[in-house]
Design a protein around this motif. Sequence first.
Motif, PDB file in Angstrom:
ATOM      1  N   GLN A   1      39.606  27.950  55.996  1.00  0.00           N
ATOM      2  CA  GLN A   1      38.680  29.079  55.998  1.00  0.00           C
ATOM      3  C   GLN A   1      39.378  30.352  56.452  1.00  0.00           C
ATOM      4  O   GLN A   1      40.290  30.315  57.273  1.00  0.00           O
ATOM      5  CB  GLN A   1      37.510  28.806  56.960  1.00  0.00           C
ATOM      6  CG  GLN A   1      36.552  27.721  56.502  1.00  0.00           C
ATOM      7  CD  GLN A   1      35.575  28.220  55.451  1.00  0.00           C
ATOM      8  OE1 GLN A   1      35.428  29.409  55.257  1.00  0.00           O
ATOM      9  NE2 GLN A   1      34.929  27.299  54.756  1.00  0.00           N
ATOM     10  N   VAL A   2      38.952  31.459  55.855  1.00  0.00           N
ATOM     11  CA  VAL A   2      39.455  32.783  56.236  1.00  0.00           C
ATOM     12  C   VAL A   2      38.245  33.658  56.555  1.00  0.00           C
ATOM     13  O   VAL A   2      37.284  33.693  55.794  1.00  0.00           O
ATOM     14  CB  VAL A   2      40.284  33.414  55.107  1.00  0.00           C
ATOM     15  CG1 VAL A   2      40.644  34.854  55.453  1.00  0.00           C
ATOM     16  CG2 VAL A   2      41.540  32.590  54.833  1.00  0.00           C
ATOM     17  N   GLN A   3      38.312  34.350  57.670  1.00  0.00           N
ATOM     18  CA  GLN A   3      37.266  35.288  58.050  1.00  0.00           C
ATOM     19  C   GLN A   3      37.806  36.711  57.903  1.00  0.00           C
ATOM     20  O   GLN A   3      38.971  36.973  58.226  1.00  0.00           O
ATOM     21  CB  GLN A   3      36.804  35.065  59.492  1.00  0.00           C
ATOM     22  CG  GLN A   3      36.138  33.722  59.725  1.00  0.00           C
ATOM     23  CD  GLN A   3      37.134  32.575  59.828  1.00  0.00           C
ATOM     24  OE1 GLN A   3      38.174  32.698  60.454  1.00  0.00           O
ATOM     25  NE2 GLN A   3      36.807  31.450  59.196  1.00  0.00           N
ATOM     26  N   LEU A   4      36.940  37.606  57.422  1.00  0.00           N
ATOM     27  CA  LEU A   4      37.341  38.991  57.180  1.00  0.00           C
ATOM     28  C   LEU A   4      36.434  39.932  57.948  1.00  0.00           C
ATOM     29  O   LEU A   4      35.201  39.788  57.891  1.00  0.00           O
ATOM     30  CB  LEU A   4      37.261  39.313  55.683  1.00  0.00           C
ATOM     31  CG  LEU A   4      38.101  38.436  54.758  1.00  0.00           C
ATOM     32  CD1 LEU A   4      37.789  38.757  53.299  1.00  0.00           C
ATOM     33  CD2 LEU A   4      39.584  38.627  55.029  1.00  0.00           C
ATOM     34  N   VAL A   5      37.036  40.902  58.634  1.00  0.00           N
ATOM     35  CA  VAL A   5      36.267  41.910  59.364  1.00  0.00           C
ATOM     36  C   VAL A   5      36.725  43.285  58.901  1.00  0.00           C
ATOM     37  O   VAL A   5      37.900  43.641  59.068  1.00  0.00           O
ATOM     38  CB  VAL A   5      36.448  41.770  60.882  1.00  0.00           C
ATOM     39  CG1 VAL A   5      35.685  42.878  61.602  1.00  0.00           C
ATOM     40  CG2 VAL A   5      35.968  40.399  61.346  1.00  0.00           C
ATOM     41  N   GLU A   6      35.793  44.035  58.334  1.00  0.00           N
ATOM     42  CA  GLU A   6      36.099  45.359  57.801  1.00  0.00           C
ATOM     43  C   GLU A   6      35.672  46.447  58.786  1.00  0.00           C
ATOM     44  O   GLU A   6      34.724  46.266  59.558  1.00  0.00           O
ATOM     45  CB  GLU A   6      35.363  45.575  56.478  1.00  0.00           C
ATOM     46  CG  GLU A   6      35.740  44.578  55.417  1.00  0.00           C
ATOM     47  CD  GLU A   6      34.670  44.446  54.361  1.00  0.00           C
ATOM     48  OE1 GLU A   6      34.957  43.880  53.299  1.00  0.00           O
ATOM     49  OE2 GLU A   6      33.545  44.909  54.597  1.00  0.00           O
ATOM     50  N   SER A   7      36.337  47.588  58.691  1.00  0.00           N
ATOM     51  CA  SER A   7      35.953  48.741  59.498  1.00  0.00           C
ATOM     52  C   SER A   7      36.450  50.004  58.819  1.00  0.00           C
ATOM     53  O   SER A   7      37.294  49.941  57.917  1.00  0.00           O
ATOM     54  CB  SER A   7      36.542  48.639  60.910  1.00  0.00           C
ATOM     55  OG  SER A   7      37.947  48.583  60.857  1.00  0.00           O
ATOM     56  N   ALA A  24      42.079  39.876  58.604  1.00  0.00           N
ATOM     57  CA  ALA A  24      41.823  38.480  58.267  1.00  0.00           C
ATOM     58  C   ALA A  24      42.223  37.582  59.426  1.00  0.00           C
ATOM     59  O   ALA A  24      43.199  37.839  60.138  1.00  0.00           O
ATOM     60  CB  ALA A  24      42.606  38.091  57.015  1.00  0.00           C
ATOM     61  N   SER A  25      41.459  36.512  59.602  1.00  0.00           N
ATOM     62  CA  SER A  25      41.786  35.501  60.615  1.00  0.00           C
ATOM     63  C   SER A  25      41.497  34.130  60.040  1.00  0.00           C
ATOM     64  O   SER A  25      40.846  33.991  59.010  1.00  0.00           O
ATOM     65  CB  SER A  25      40.962  35.736  61.888  1.00  0.00           C
ATOM     66  OG  SER A  25      39.579  35.650  61.619  1.00  0.00           O
TER      67      SER A  25
END
Length: 115
Positions: A1-7, A24-25
Amino acid sequence: QVQLVESGGGLVQAGGSLRLSCAASGRTSSIHTMAWYCQAPGKQRELIADITNDGGTNYADSVKGRFTISRDNAKNTVYLQMNSLKPEDTGVYYCYVQTVWTTYWGQGTQVTVSS
């Protein structure tokens, strides 16, 4: 799994600049291509720019010369520097990641360019 956080989204006047980031994490070692898409009101989601893990880039004709995509592989982060923004650049910008097995989308960040 890959988690994405945008800003980095927001409201800006025409001619202004914004810089979007997507971190990405998770299983980041499997990431190949990272990209930004935009979905304008009432339109389909469209590719803005993408970048491969060896730095190859591709841009939509509408943003060539104004936007720059880059990535920091050590930080697993992709950036979109947006200059000379136009009202038609308004939309929700989504980070996209392609891995060996599948693809992932970020939650989206709103960019609004006022005239």
